[in-house]
Design an enzyme around this catalytic site. Sequence first.
Site, PDB file in Angstrom:
ATOM      1  N   ASP A  52       0.840  -1.201   0.000  1.00  7.16           N
ATOM      2  CA  ASP A  52       0.000   0.000   0.000  1.00  7.16           C
ATOM      3  C   ASP A  52       0.873   1.248   0.000  1.00  7.16           C
ATOM      4  O   ASP A  52       2.020   1.207   0.450  1.00  7.16           O
ATOM      5  CB  ASP A  52      -0.852   0.050   1.284  1.00  7.16           C
ATOM      6  N   ARG A  76      -1.271  -0.648  -8.524  1.00  4.46           N
ATOM      7  CA  ARG A  76      -2.626  -0.221  -8.159  1.00  4.46           C
ATOM      8  C   ARG A  76      -2.671   1.305  -8.275  1.00  4.46           C
ATOM      9  O   ARG A  76      -1.851   1.988  -7.667  1.00  4.46           O
ATOM     10  CB  ARG A  76      -2.945  -0.629  -6.720  1.00  4.46           C
TER      11      ARG A  76
HETATM   12  C1  FAD Z   1      -8.703  -1.190  -3.652  1.00  2.00           C
HETATM   13  C2  FAD Z   1      -8.269   0.142  -3.128  1.00  2.00           C
HETATM   14  C3  FAD Z   1      -7.056   0.263  -2.498  1.00  2.00           C
HETATM   15  C4  FAD Z   1      -6.622   1.504  -2.042  1.00  2.00           C
HETATM   16  N1  FAD Z   1      -5.355   1.628  -1.550  1.00  2.00           N
HETATM   17  C5  FAD Z   1      -4.920   2.864  -1.218  1.00  2.00           C
HETATM   18  C6  FAD Z   1      -3.569   3.090  -0.857  1.00  2.00           C
HETATM   19  O1  FAD Z   1      -2.727   2.178  -0.830  1.00  2.00           O
HETATM   20  N2  FAD Z   1      -3.191   4.348  -0.529  1.00  2.00           N
HETATM   21  C7  FAD Z   1      -4.072   5.404  -0.556  1.00  2.00           C
HETATM   22  O2  FAD Z   1      -3.670   6.541  -0.285  1.00  2.00           O
HETATM   23  N3  FAD Z   1      -5.356   5.215  -0.878  1.00  2.00           N
HETATM   24  C8  FAD Z   1      -5.804   3.982  -1.210  1.00  2.00           C
HETATM   25  N4  FAD Z   1      -7.105   3.817  -1.575  1.00  2.00           N
HETATM   26  C9  FAD Z   1      -8.101   4.902  -1.310  1.00  2.00           C
HETATM   27  C10 FAD Z   1      -8.183   5.884  -2.466  1.00  2.00           C
HETATM   28  O3  FAD Z   1      -6.991   6.622  -2.543  1.00  2.00           O
HETATM   29  C11 FAD Z   1      -9.380   6.834  -2.302  1.00  2.00           C
HETATM   30  O4  FAD Z   1      -9.248   7.552  -1.117  1.00  2.00           O
HETATM   31  C12 FAD Z   1     -10.726   6.135  -2.273  1.00  2.00           C
HETATM   32  O5  FAD Z   1     -10.764   5.070  -3.165  1.00  2.00           O
HETATM   33  C13 FAD Z   1     -11.855   7.122  -2.683  1.00  2.00           C
HETATM   34  O6  FAD Z   1     -11.624   7.613  -3.958  1.00  2.00           O
HETATM   35  P1  FAD Z   1     -12.417   7.141  -5.273  1.00  2.00           P
HETATM   36  O7  FAD Z   1     -11.404   6.808  -6.292  1.00  2.00           O
HETATM   37  O8  FAD Z   1     -13.379   6.078  -4.974  1.00  2.00           O
HETATM   38  O9  FAD Z   1     -13.107   8.471  -5.816  1.00  2.00           O
HETATM   39  P2  FAD Z   1     -13.998   9.588  -5.144  1.00  2.00           P
HETATM   40  O10 FAD Z   1     -14.068  10.680  -6.135  1.00  2.00           O
HETATM   41  O11 FAD Z   1     -13.530   9.902  -3.770  1.00  2.00           O
HETATM   42  O12 FAD Z   1     -15.404   8.875  -5.010  1.00  2.00           O
HETATM   43  C14 FAD Z   1     -16.179   8.500  -6.131  1.00  2.00           C
HETATM   44  C15 FAD Z   1     -17.467   7.862  -5.650  1.00  2.00           C
HETATM   45  O13 FAD Z   1     -17.168   6.648  -4.974  1.00  2.00           O
HETATM   46  C16 FAD Z   1     -17.995   6.455  -3.848  1.00  2.00           C
HETATM   47  N5  FAD Z   1     -17.141   6.483  -2.626  1.00  2.00           N
HETATM   48  C17 FAD Z   1     -15.842   6.824  -2.542  1.00  2.00           C
HETATM   49  N6  FAD Z   1     -15.391   6.689  -1.273  1.00  2.00           N
HETATM   50  C18 FAD Z   1     -16.430   6.262  -0.548  1.00  2.00           C
HETATM   51  C19 FAD Z   1     -16.607   5.934   0.822  1.00  2.00           C
HETATM   52  N7  FAD Z   1     -15.616   6.006   1.713  1.00  2.00           N
HETATM   53  N8  FAD Z   1     -17.838   5.504   1.225  1.00  2.00           N
HETATM   54  C20 FAD Z   1     -18.860   5.396   0.352  1.00  2.00           C
HETATM   55  N9  FAD Z   1     -18.751   5.701  -0.968  1.00  2.00           N
HETATM   56  C21 FAD Z   1     -17.557   6.119  -1.408  1.00  2.00           C
HETATM   57  C22 FAD Z   1     -18.972   7.598  -3.853  1.00  2.00           C
HETATM   58  O14 FAD Z   1     -20.086   7.182  -4.585  1.00  2.00           O
HETATM   59  C23 FAD Z   1     -18.213   8.684  -4.595  1.00  2.00           C
HETATM   60  O15 FAD Z   1     -19.069   9.622  -5.207  1.00  2.00           O
HETATM   61  C24 FAD Z   1      -7.514   2.609  -2.119  1.00  2.00           C
HETATM   62  C25 FAD Z   1      -8.745   2.479  -2.742  1.00  2.00           C
HETATM   63  C26 FAD Z   1      -9.128   1.286  -3.274  1.00  2.00           C
HETATM   64  C27 FAD Z   1     -10.437   1.202  -3.982  1.00  2.00           C
END
Ligand code: FAD
Length: 307
Positions: A130, A180
Site C-alpha cells: 500500500d 494499483r
Molecule cells: C482497492 C483500493 C485500495 C486503495 N489503496 C490505497 C492506498 O494504498 N493508498 C491510498 O492513499 N489510498 C488507497 N485507496 C483509497 C483511495 O486513494 C481513495 O481515497 C478512495 O478510493 C476514494 O476515492 P475514489 O477513487 O473512490 O473516488 P472519489 O471521487 O472519492 O469517489 C467516487 C465515488 O465513490 C464512492 N465512494 C468513494 N469513497 C467512498 C466511501 N468512503 N464511502 C462510500 N462511498 C464512497 C462515492 O459514490 C463517490 O461519489 C484505495 C482504494 C481502493 C479502492
Amino acid sequence: MLRPALLAASRSARLRAFVTGFPVARRVSRRFVAGETLDEALSAAKRLNDEGLLASLDHLGESVSTAAEAEDACDAYLLALDSIREQGLTANISVKLTQLGLDSDTALCESLTRRLALRALKSRTSVTIDMEDSVHTERTLELYRRLRAVHRNLGTVIQSYLYRSEEDLRGLIALGAGVRLCKGAYNEPASVAYPDKGDVDRSYMRLTEMLFSEDALKKGAYPCIATHDERMILGALRIVQSRKIDPRKFEFQMLYGIRQDLQRKLAEQGYQVRVYTPYGPHWYPYFMRRLAERPANLWFFLRSAAR
Ligand SMILES: Cc1cc2nc3c(=O)[nH]c(=O)nc-3n(C[C@H](O)[C@H](O)[C@H](O)COP(=O)(O)OP(=O)(O)OC[C@H]3O[C@@H](n4cnc5c(N)ncnc54)[C@H](O)[C@@H]3O)c2cc1C
C-alpha cells in the site's frame, strides 16, 4: 473542511481511544471492515469468491514503533497467506510498510516483506505494498524497487493526487510492475499534491492511459484500477475496449462495503474485480479515512450514535 479535520482525527490517539470504546462505532465500522479476526476475513473472502470477486486481505495496522509489533504484523499476514492456500481462496494480501517497521527499522521491514513475498509465492499469490502519506512515498518506492528485483510477486500503489506520480509510474512501468492506481487517501499539502479534485481526476485518467499503453503492457505491467468513481472506470473501460485488451491482463479494485453494485456489475461483464478486505482490531484510522471520503458516511455514523 471536513476531510482535513477527519484525516487529522485519524491520527489522534485520544480520539482513537474515545471512538473505539464506543459500541456504535464498532458496529458502523463493520460496513467497511470485515471483522476483527482472521476467520471473519476469510469468510468474507469466501463470500466474495462465491460471487465471482477476488479479495485482497489487509490486516489493519500502521506506524508500529517496536520490532515486536512489526513481527506480530508479519506473523498475522503469514497466517493469512497459509489460510488462503489451505482454503483455496482467490485472494492476495495488502500491507503497509510502516506496519512492518519502516519508520523504526528499515532492515527489519525489508526482511519481513521478503518473508511475506516468499510465503505468498508458496500460496501462489501476490503482495501489494500500500502507499501511505507522502512522507513515506520515496522510502516505500525505494524499498519496493529493491525487493522487486528478486520478488516478482510484489506490486505497489501510485496515488494520482501527488505531482510526482507520473515520474514514479514511468519507473514502475519500466520494471513491468503490478500497479494499483488510486486517487490517494491522506491529508497532503498543496506543495506535494493537487488540492483540487478536478486535477486529481485528470491526473488519474492520464496515469490510466500510461498504465494501459502498449509499451507498459509489453513490459508486463499489470494495471489495477482502484476507484469507485464511475467516470474513471468508464474512462478505463473505453481504453481497454477500444484497444481490445484482454480482461485477464488487468483488474478493477474497490473497497469492502463500497459500491457493491458496481463490483458485481463489472464482474458480471467479465472483468476481474478485487475487493480490498480489511480486518483486525486496529480499524480506527482506516475507518476515519472512509468517513473523510464521503460526508454522508459521517452523518450516517452520527445518526446511528444519536439513536
Ligand atoms: C482497492 C483500493 C485500495 C486503495 N489503496 C490505497 C492506498 O494504498 N493508498 C491510498 O492513499 N489510498 C488507497 N485507496 C483509497 C483511495 O486513494 C481513495 O481515497 C478512495 O478510493 C476514494 O476515492 P475514489 O477513487 O473512490 O473516488 P472519489 O471521487 O472519492 O469517489 C467516487 C465515488 O465513490 C464512492 N465512494 C468513494 N469513497 C467512498 C466511501 N468512503 N464511502 C462510500 N462511498 C464512497 C462515492 O459514490 C463517490 O461519489 C484505495 C482504494 C481502493 C479502492
